[in-house]
Design a protein around this motif. Structure first.
Motif, short mmCIF file in Angstrom:
data_model
loop_
_atom_site.label_atom_id
_atom_site.label_comp_id
_atom_site.label_asym_id
_atom_site.label_seq_id
_atom_site.Cartn_x
_atom_site.Cartn_y
_atom_site.Cartn_z
N GLY A 88 3.33 -4.99 2.77
CA GLY A 88 3.71 -3.80 3.51
C GLY A 88 2.89 -2.57 3.18
N ILE A 89 3.19 -1.50 3.94
CA ILE A 89 2.53 -0.21 3.77
C ILE A 89 3.60 0.88 3.81
CG2 ILE A 89 0.84 1.42 4.69
CD1 ILE A 89 -0.32 -1.06 6.28
N LEU A 90 3.66 1.70 2.78
CA LEU A 90 4.56 2.85 2.77
C LEU A 90 3.84 4.01 3.47
CD1 LEU A 90 7.15 4.26 1.83
CD2 LEU A 90 6.04 4.69 -0.38
N ASP A 91 4.35 4.40 4.63
CA ASP A 91 3.67 5.37 5.49
C ASP A 91 4.11 6.80 5.18
OD1 ASP A 91 2.29 6.63 7.49
OD2 ASP A 91 3.32 5.64 9.15
N ALA A 121 0.84 -1.20 0.00
CA ALA A 121 0.00 0.00 0.00
C ALA A 121 0.87 1.24 0.00
CB ALA A 121 -0.92 0.00 1.21
N PHE A 122 0.40 2.30 -0.65
CA PHE A 122 1.19 3.52 -0.78
C PHE A 122 0.32 4.76 -0.58
CE2 PHE A 122 -0.27 2.24 -4.98
CZ PHE A 122 -0.80 3.42 -5.51
N PRO A 123 0.94 5.87 -0.14
CA PRO A 123 0.18 7.10 0.09
C PRO A 123 0.03 7.92 -1.18
CG PRO A 123 2.46 7.43 0.70
CD PRO A 123 2.35 6.00 0.25
N THR A 124 -1.07 8.63 -1.28
CA THR A 124 -1.21 9.67 -2.30
C THR A 124 -1.78 10.89 -1.60
OG1 THR A 124 -3.50 9.31 -3.02
CG2 THR A 124 -1.82 7.85 -3.97
N GLU A 125 -2.01 11.95 -2.35
CA GLU A 125 -2.61 13.14 -1.74
C GLU A 125 -4.11 12.94 -1.50
OE1 GLU A 125 -2.84 13.97 -6.18
OE2 GLU A 125 -1.98 12.55 -4.77
N THR A 126 -4.70 11.89 -2.07
CA THR A 126 -6.15 11.65 -1.93
C THR A 126 -6.43 10.62 -0.83
OG1 THR A 126 -6.07 10.01 -3.74
CG2 THR A 126 -6.62 12.30 -4.30
N VAL A 127 -6.16 9.34 -1.11
CA VAL A 127 -6.29 8.25 -0.13
C VAL A 127 -5.10 7.30 -0.34
CG1 VAL A 127 -8.81 8.41 -0.12
CG2 VAL A 127 -7.70 6.77 -1.65
N TYR A 128 -4.97 6.30 0.52
CA TYR A 128 -3.92 5.30 0.34
C TYR A 128 -4.35 4.28 -0.71
CZ TYR A 128 -0.74 6.62 4.12
OH TYR A 128 0.18 7.28 4.89
N GLY A 129 -3.41 3.92 -1.60
CA GLY A 129 -3.70 2.94 -2.65
C GLY A 129 -3.08 1.59 -2.34
#
Length: 340
Positions: free
Chosen positions: A164-167, A25-33
């Motif tokens: 994983g999750i990129l925070d 999972a990765f962050p964006t300016e909108t929601v996490y993808g």
């Protein structure tokens, strides 16, 4: 499977997971993808599996360089260059007809079109570049539930299911990107899903009329873009929209019918009615920007309390950013307003 939280100095490690076919999972300016290698059909199928997402629902392909589009798009709309110049990277997704066989069928939902976006998040752009492949990225939550706006939300839904999750902390906008259909170069662009890039902004920049597709896709229909289903973004607790003039009647009805009520609204509504209900979640202020940023987080917080039978949510005018807020809220509520 252990789900690792990746920090900025571990982006290369997270990218290797994508190359190897795992989900991150990765962050964006909108929601996490929820990221997977868009060129590996088996990896993309894992996305549908862990989300519980219908396979007819197309995915958005995230890229880090405009030049990547040329590998996949068959015929560009004449406004494409102007849109990219003004809105990329940013919360705008574009749908194009693609070259036959350029993307796995599971990415497109069997359509001849695909959606592309360049997110406005440095960590994620580095993540995509280091991966060396386009990355699909639907919201990193259980399908149909409120989208995640923090890494903690993702972990809640995806712990043990993904690598994983990129925070990168809380997202800035809080609702998914605007989806703009450019698949027919001979037709004006059409908004299939409203977002932070509004109809008004697009019309001002592009100097053309932009239509909004208000068709609600039923469960047995195949959508052309994500988030077009009749009911979506829904917590387990029932959600009901409250018009400004109906708060007193809604509170009274709830009491008479032994409802355990939660309220999701701005400080003005919370101050007036918060003492009448079990729980509240307040937006940071009374603006539509604050409401949009806090909508999904508020729905999740009130739902996770497991103490409520219904969540009352403040509505806003469907203008500008309010179009995106109300689009998500209506679907979270299954289109249900309180009626006296």
């Amino acid at each position: 499977m252990d789900t690792k939280i990746y920090q900025e100095d571990q982006i290369a490690e997270a990218s290797k997971q994508i190359v190897n076919g795992e989900l991150v999972a990765f962050p964006t300016e909108t929601v996490y993808g929820l990221g997977a290698n868009a060129l590996l059909a088996d990896s993309v199928r894992k996305v549908f599996e862990v989300k519980g997402r219908p396979s007819d629902n197309p995915l958005i392909v995230h890229i880090a360089e405009v030049s990547q589009l040329e590998e996949y798009v068959d015929n560009f709309h004449p406004l494409t260059e102007k849109i990219i110049k003004n809105f990329w990277p940013g919360p705008l997704t574009m749908i194009f007809c693609i070259k036959k066989g350029s993307l796995p069928r599971v990415v497109t939902g069997g359509l001849s079109t695909a959606a592309f976006r360049m997110p406005d998040n440095k960590k994620t752009l580095d993540f995509i570049r280091l991966s060396g492949v386009p990355i699909v990225g639907p919201s990193a939550n259980t399908s149909g539930k409120p989208s995640p706006t923090t890494a903690a939300h993702v972990y809640h839904d995806m712990k043990g299911k993904i690598a994983g999750i990129l925070d990168d902390g809380p997202t800035q906008i809080g609702v998914e990107s605007t989806v703009l259909d450019l698949s027919d170069p001979k037709k004006p662009p059409m908004i299939l899903r409203p977002g932070a890039v509004t109809k008004e902004v697009l019309e001002k920049v592009l100097q053309t009329t932009i239509e909004i597709d208000s068709h609600l896709v039923k469960e047995n229909e195949a959508p052309k873009a994500p988030g077009m289903k009749y009911k979506h973004y829904s917590p387990d607790t029932q959600v009901m929209m409250i018009r400004p003039e109906d708060w007193e009647a809604a509170i009274q009805w709830g009491k008479e019918n032994h409802q355990v009520i939660g309220i999701l609204a701005g400080p003005k509504v919370i101050e007036r009615w918060g003492k009448e209900v079990r729980e509240t979640f307040s937006y940071t202020d009374n603006s539509i920007k604050a409401a949009t940023h806090g909508l999904f987080a508020g729905l999740r917080a009130l739902d996770d309390s497991q103490k409520l039978s219904i969540i009352y949510v403040e509505i806003f005018s469907e203008e500008g950013l309010g179009e995106a807020y109300m689009n998500r809220l209506k679907k979270a509520a299954g289109q249900k307003y309180f009626e006296k």
